[in-house]
Design a protein around this motif. Structure first.
Motif, PDB file in Angstrom:
ATOM      1  N   PRO A  74     -69.826   6.220  77.901  1.00 49.82           N
ATOM      2  CA  PRO A  74     -68.788   5.194  78.136  1.00 49.82           C
ATOM      3  C   PRO A  74     -68.582   4.278  76.928  1.00 49.82           C
ATOM      4  N   LEU A  75     -69.649   3.975  76.203  1.00 50.60           N
ATOM      5  CA  LEU A  75     -69.481   3.147  75.009  1.00 50.60           C
ATOM      6  C   LEU A  75     -68.656   3.863  73.950  1.00 50.60           C
ATOM      7  N   LEU A  76     -68.843   5.166  73.838  1.00 49.38           N
ATOM      8  CA  LEU A  76     -68.060   5.937  72.877  1.00 49.38           C
ATOM      9  C   LEU A  76     -66.616   6.134  73.354  1.00 49.38           C
ATOM     10  N   MET A  77     -66.398   6.122  74.676  1.00 45.57           N
ATOM     11  CA  MET A  77     -65.057   6.310  75.235  1.00 45.57           C
ATOM     12  C   MET A  77     -64.268   5.005  75.287  1.00 45.57           C
ATOM     13  N   LEU A  78     -64.949   3.866  75.200  1.00 46.30           N
ATOM     14  CA  LEU A  78     -64.288   2.566  75.344  1.00 46.30           C
ATOM     15  C   LEU A  78     -63.104   2.364  74.395  1.00 46.30           C
ATOM     16  N   PRO A  79     -63.194   2.692  73.104  1.00 52.34           N
ATOM     17  CA  PRO A  79     -62.012   2.506  72.236  1.00 52.34           C
ATOM     18  C   PRO A  79     -60.795   3.309  72.707  1.00 52.34           C
ATOM     19  N   PHE A  80     -61.017   4.517  73.207  1.00 55.03           N
ATOM     20  CA  PHE A  80     -59.903   5.329  73.698  1.00 55.03           C
ATOM     21  C   PHE A  80     -59.299   4.723  74.958  1.00 55.03           C
TER      22      PHE A  80
END
Length: 142
Positions: A74-80
């Motif tokens: 989720p941290l990696l997906m947050l910018p998207f």
């Protein structure tokens, strides 16, 4: 490190007189933590220097390891998700897409936490918790 001397996640622990392991530092929170840039590098899959081995061991085998592993996608997906929320269009659609992306990342995080923990353990010189053949059998069942 030669092939015959594999480390275990508990190698940084000193055995006390009572027979149980104690952390090398008196307070678990006082372990040598990597700087913010090192933690971000570790978050995206980088290998940390050997001086952070106790911290990596705690991260991958300590209490709540699964929650820490599942929080990475989720941290990696947050910018998207933020980008989709800022696109033009109806607010309900933009929020639904963003929430779906984050919810899917949480699900993927929990589903793959054990596999990626094994990969990170091997990457940092520790033996995997599940032998590779058991890990593949678990992946094949789900």
């Amino acid at each position: 490190m030669d092939a015959g001397s594999k480390r275990t996640p508990a190698d940084h622990l000193d055995p006390p007189e009572s027979g149980g392991p104690l952390p090398a530092s008196p307070l678990p929170g006082r372990q040598s933590r990597p700087p913010l840039t090192g933690r971000v590098y570790y978050l995206v899959g980088g290998t940390l220097p050997p001086q952070y081995t106790p911290w990596v061991s705690h991260d991958l085998t300590g209490p709540r390891w699964r929650l820490r592993q599942a929080s990475r996608p989720p941290l990696l997906m947050l910018p998207f998700a933020i980008v989709f929320a800022l696109l033009p269009g109806r607010l309900e659609v933009r929020l639904t897409i963003s929430i779906f992306l984050l919810a899917a990342a949480v699900g993927i995080g929990f589903a793959t936490a054990g596999h990626f923990r094994n990969r990170r353990l091997v990457q940092h010189g520790f033996p995997p918790v599940f032998p590779p053949e058991e890990d593949e059998a678990i992946d094949g069942q789900g």
